[in-house]
Every structure is written in structure tokens, then in C-alpha cells.
Write an enzyme that holds these catalytic residues in place. Structure first.
Site, PDB file in Angstrom:
ATOM      1  N   ARG A  57       0.809  -1.017  -0.048  1.00  0.00           N
ATOM      2  CA  ARG A  57       0.107   0.181   0.156  1.00  0.00           C
ATOM      3  C   ARG A  57       0.948   1.405   0.002  1.00  0.00           C
ATOM      4  NH1 ARG A  57      -2.751  -3.930   1.612  1.00  0.00           N
ATOM      5  NH2 ARG A  57      -1.039  -4.446   2.720  1.00  0.00           N
ATOM      6  N   THR A  58       1.900   1.597   0.902  1.00  0.00           N
ATOM      7  CA  THR A  58       2.525   2.555   1.076  1.00  0.00           C
ATOM      8  C   THR A  58       3.324   2.772  -0.121  1.00  0.00           C
ATOM      9  OG1 THR A  58       2.646   2.081   3.262  1.00  0.00           O
ATOM     10  CG2 THR A  58       3.924   3.897   2.636  1.00  0.00           C
ATOM     11  N   LYS A  86      25.968  -3.713   0.172  1.00  0.00           N
ATOM     12  CA  LYS A  86      27.335  -3.442   0.047  1.00  0.00           C
ATOM     13  C   LYS A  86      28.149  -2.628   1.318  1.00  0.00           C
ATOM     14  CE  LYS A  86      27.137  -2.763  -4.801  1.00  0.00           C
ATOM     15  NZ  LYS A  86      27.553  -1.535  -5.713  1.00  0.00           N
ATOM     16  N   ARG A 107      11.181   3.565   3.307  1.00  0.00           N
ATOM     17  CA  ARG A 107      11.038   2.590   4.481  1.00  0.00           C
ATOM     18  C   ARG A 107      12.015   1.796   4.999  1.00  0.00           C
ATOM     19  NH1 ARG A 107       5.610  -1.141   4.718  1.00  0.00           N
ATOM     20  NH2 ARG A 107       4.993   0.839   5.263  1.00  0.00           N
ATOM     21  N   HIS A 135       5.155   5.589  11.543  1.00  0.00           N
ATOM     22  CA  HIS A 135       4.488   5.566  10.017  1.00  0.00           C
ATOM     23  C   HIS A 135       3.591   6.728   9.867  1.00  0.00           C
ATOM     24  CE1 HIS A 135       3.069   4.106   6.265  1.00  0.00           C
ATOM     25  NE2 HIS A 135       2.654   2.794   6.847  1.00  0.00           N
TER      26      HIS A 135
HETATM   27  N1   CP Z   1      -0.371  -0.078   5.788  1.00  0.00           N
HETATM   28  C1   CP Z   1       0.634  -0.234   5.186  1.00  0.00           C
HETATM   29  O1   CP Z   1       1.687   0.422   5.633  1.00  0.00           O
HETATM   30  O2   CP Z   1       0.624  -1.287   4.462  1.00  0.00           O
HETATM   31  P1   CP Z   1       1.933  -1.810   3.582  1.00  0.00           P
HETATM   32  O3   CP Z   1       2.756  -2.536   4.767  1.00  0.00           O
HETATM   33  O4   CP Z   1       1.725  -2.621   2.444  1.00  0.00           O
HETATM   34  O5   CP Z   1       2.711  -0.550   2.900  1.00  0.00           O
END
Ligand code: CP
Length: 305
Positions: A57-58, A86, A107, A135
Site C-alpha cells: 500500500r504505502t 554492500k 521505509r 509511520h
Molecule cells: N499500511 C501499510 O503500511 O501497508 P504496507 O505495509 O503494504 O505498505
């Protein structure tokens, strides 16, 4: 109005004026995209997406957001295919990627990696999840969803259920909800996975009341039930995960007849049965869709539009 920050690593940075600006812009953008319209607001701009931990999603909603604004996307696909493998540091990665892109979303599995990245990034940086840390963009789309579903944020009874210890989304959302008034919280978790002190002490400071229980039923009389997955990837002892993984299951029989709005950051792995999906209470797929206008708004505002 411009945002009060250049980089977004935590919801604790956000002011009420920031969230208002993001929510207003997201609603405006949604009005255009819902009618099939597009925008060239960010034509000529490039977003770099660096995802060193799994995401559907993100990552895809960030990329869709940039493309829908007329911008372009470059990506580093997985730890093993990047120079972090590396031994390159997060800091050097940022210094480099900031030469190629106008804005970066990352991420990374390590808590604190986002702050390290933001400290050196030459272009706006967005934390797309740093291990069990924060998040913030998820929390913003959660806030947008709550307001759309319930018509308000102030005064709501919010339940958070499941893995409150490792779930970064519930931490980020709790801090963000601290900007609003008359909220009350019900935290439902087994004793091993209760909400960390950093969140409970924050709510005490904000004078927002909360109760803690291990009973799922306590959440059903709230306005919003925010369900979470037990975070397998964060457990040092896998047998503990196996013992706790099915601790709560929200079924249609439990939800039917209640007025609770059911949210979940997704992915789910069994904690909401699929028979809930057809109920009007089930907001989690609408919530996921809201990720696009909210991230469009954030990209535009961080780039000065
Ligand atoms: N909600 C969310 O962060 O989903 P993903 O881990 O798929 O990005």
C-alpha cells in the site's frame, strides 16, 4: 499555508495547522481525482521511493500519488539490490539519492533510520515506516478516513486492538490524535503487547483519557475500532508470536448491529474475517484508497505547491 517542516519523520512534528492544511488539500485533490481528473502540478519533479522492508500500500500509493500529480518516480527495489547491501550507510544513500530526486520516501526496518536520513537529506524526506518506530503518512490517511467516515475527530471514542507494542501505526496515530479534543481511547491487547509508555505518558500529558483491557468486546461500543496485525517480523522469540498470533479475531457476528467503524492499516492475516468486508462498518479498503489523495497532498505541500 506552508507546512512547519521540511522532512516528515514522526507525527509528533505535526501541528494542528499542518494537519488541517494536509486534510484540506487532500479533500480538494480527491474532488478532482474522484471525477477521473488528473493534475500536472508536479510535472518535472521526481520522487525516489526507497523500500528496504516489504510494502504494498504505502509504496504503490506514494508512486500513484506522484504519477497522478504529473511527476515521475525512481525506485530502489529491496535491500539486496541496493548499495546498502554492500555496506553503504543510510546517510550516504540519502546524500546520493538527493542528487537524483526532488523528494524521497523511505521505509527501513530500523527504528530511528528515518531521523538519520532526514538529518542529511538535501531534499524533502518522508518516513514511510521505520521498523517499530513511526509511520506518519499512515496516521495522516487514518485521520482523513476517520473524519470522512465519522464527520468529525473531536469527541470520538477510539479503540485500538491487537499488537499495540510493535504496531507503529497505532503509535503514530495516537500522537496525531493528541492534536484533537475530548477523545477517549480503549486499548485492547494481551499483556505482552500493551501500548508502550511513550504513548500512554503522552496521552496523560494531553489529558486524554484511556483504558487498557485484554477484552475485544470493550472495543465494540466505541466509534472507531482500529484493528492491527500481530507483527510477526518484530518478535525476537517466534514461539511467542505463535502463541499470540490468533489472540483476537473480529467477525461479522461481533460487528453486526454495532455502529463501530472498523479500520485496519492492512495487511490483515486473519484478525478480521472476510465476512466483515460486506458490512457498512468495514472502512479498511476505503482507508487504503485514501492513501493516494493524502500522499498527493503531502507531496505537493512539501514541494511548495
Ligand atoms: N499500511 C501499510 O503500511 O501497508 P504496507 O505495509 O503494504 O505498505
Amino acid at each position: 499555508m506552508p507546512l512547519s517542516f521540511k522532512h516528515l519523520t514522526s507525527t509528533k512534528q505535526l501541528t494542528r495547522a499542518d494537519t488541517d492544511a494536509i486534510l484540506v488539500k487532500a479533500a480538494e485533490i480527491e474532488g478532482v481525482t474522484a471525477k477521473g481528473g488528473s493534475s500536472d502540478l508536479l510535472a518535472g519533479k521526481i520522487l525516489a521511493t526507497l523500500f528496504y522492508e516489504a510494502s504494498t500500500r504505502t509504496r504503490l500509493s506514494f508512486e500513484a500519488a506522484m504519477l497522478r500529480l504529473g511527476g515521475q518516480v525512481i525506485t530502489a527495489d529491496g535491500f539486496q539490490f541496493s548499495s546498502l547491501y554492500k555496506g553503504e550507510s543510510v546517510e550516504d544513500t540519502m546524500r546520493m539519492v538527493g542528487q537524483y530526486a526532488d523528494i524521497i520516501a523511505m521505509r527501513h526496518p530500523e527504528q530511528g533510520s528515518a531521523d538519520r536520513a532526514a538529518a542529511v537529506s538535501p531534499v524533502p524526506f518522508i518516513n514511510a515506516g521505520d521498523g517499530p518506530g513511526q509511520h506518519p503518512t499512515q496516521a495522516l490517511l487514518d485521520l482523513f478516513t476517520i473524519r470522512k467516515e465519522r464527520g468529525t475527530i473531536d469527541g470520538l471514542k477510539i479503540a485500538m486492538v491487537g499488537d499495540l507494542r510493535y504496531g507503529r501505526t497505532v503509535h503514530s496515530l495516537s500522537f496525531l490524535l493528541g492534536l484533537y479534543t475530548n477523545l477517549s481511547f480503549t486499548f485492547v491487547a494481551p499483556k505482552e503487547l500493551t501500548m508502550p509508555e511513550k504513548v500512554t505518558s503522552f496521552l496523560l500529558e494531553k489529558k486524554l483519557p484511556f483504558t487498557q483491557t485484554d477484552k475485544l468486546e470493550a472495543a465494540l461500543s466505541c466509534d472507531v475500532l482500529y484493528m492491527t496485525r500481530i507483527q510477526e517480523e518484530r518478535f525476537a522469540d517466534h514461539s511467542e508470536y505463535e502463541r499470540l498470533k490468533n489472540v483476537y479475531t473480529l467477525t461479522a457476528d461481533l460487528v453486526k448491529g454495532t455502529k463501530v467503524t472498523v479500520m485496519h492499516p492492512l495487511p490483515r492475516v486473519g484478525e478480521i474475517t472476510t465476512d466483515v468486508d460486506a458490512l457498512p462498518n468495514a472502512a479498511y479498503f476505503r482507508q487504503a484508497r485514501n492513501g493516494v489523495p493524502v500522499r498527493m497532498a503531502l507531496l505537493a505541500l512539501l514541494l511548495g505547491f
